[in-house]
Motif scaffolding. Sequence first.
Motif: not given
Length: 423
Positions: A1-11
Amino acid sequence: MFYDIATITVKAGDGGDGMISFRREKYVPHGGPSGGDGGRGGDIVLAVNSQLNTLITFQRKRHFVAPNGVNGGSSNKTGANGEPLFIPVPPGTLVKDSETGKILADLVEVGQNAVVAVGGRGGRGNARFATATNQAPRVAERGEPGEDRTIELELKLIADVGIIGVPNAGKSTLLAAISAAKPKIADYPFTTLSPNLGVVKLDDYSSLVIADIPGLIEGAHAGVGLGHDFLRHIERTRVLIHLLDGAGDNPISDWAQINQELALYNPELSTRPQLMVLNKMDLEEASLLWWPEVQKLASDHSYDALAISAVSGQGLKDLLYRVKGMVDQLPPAAPTPVDEQEPLIDEDAFTISKEVAEEGKAWRISGVKIERLAVMTYWEFSEARDRFQRAMDAMGIIDAMIEAGVQRGDTVIIGDEKLEWSE
């Protein structure tokens, strides 16, 4: 599967606390404040890594925290700064703030990076608060919290040329024939469920990066099928090979439908240089029935047209050099513009509102500067509390609270701090 979107949290890292300390040295008759400043918190930095071509890493790890600054020490020792946390991303990554939708960065070149969360500054030690009238201050600052945000990463493959067309037009077969790429190929629609990249070497000095964009269908601009997943990758390409299925029911109608989908998704795509290519010329219906129709259509719309067979290799060399010439005539692709910076905020501004708390009636004071002061205050020291109250007075908050009707014993909330109002 090709992953081209991601949501991450940064601190980002919090700043280190400033220290309250006094010199106690032998043979030094008069000591003095010697508390050092805290170190700055580490930033969160996204950095382009040419070895990556997908966002799959962020399916396994979604939370990133940079190191905090080290607390200040005695003898005026400043705490060490927190190291920045570098997060590698593939070329072509668009970065947005999840809450506002604002574009923070467009990372397309190797070596490019972007700070997406800034570390908090270190608190000042008590040595910084000494004055002629207060030579032994028992006041310092805690470190400022680092920025905390959620960001969206969207990968748009960077390629010189994109191959577009309806399902089963032969896009993957063409890419396999002209490059070392090994896309999945079969005789049923939607064999390709994710874009494939191939590097095409024309000679010792020139090459092309070509992307096989999975088949588009009617309604793709609105997300029908996997439309949005495919269309975003076309935005990075500079030239389009519009591959027409010579064995299809009506390649002419397919051409019109795909171009309409491009224009509805992004009007700029309808102006992208495009080469019309009729595939499967090894079949009689393609060469006799559809090739004359394609030539006429291309002439009517001022397009160039070629006929090929991806299976037999017919016309492939001519196709590659024609496309290379089109690419060379274009200026370098420009990155997506980053949104304008928001207007400067008046940090001294504040608002007062009533809330219901466990203690009964409560007041909340909100504002950038006053909330930062609250979180950086050592509440266990009376001098620090006095300093905070003087800051409130200077900002006009005390007068505003009295005018709003605050009473002795009321709870006052500033950030995460709950205080009791007194005369």
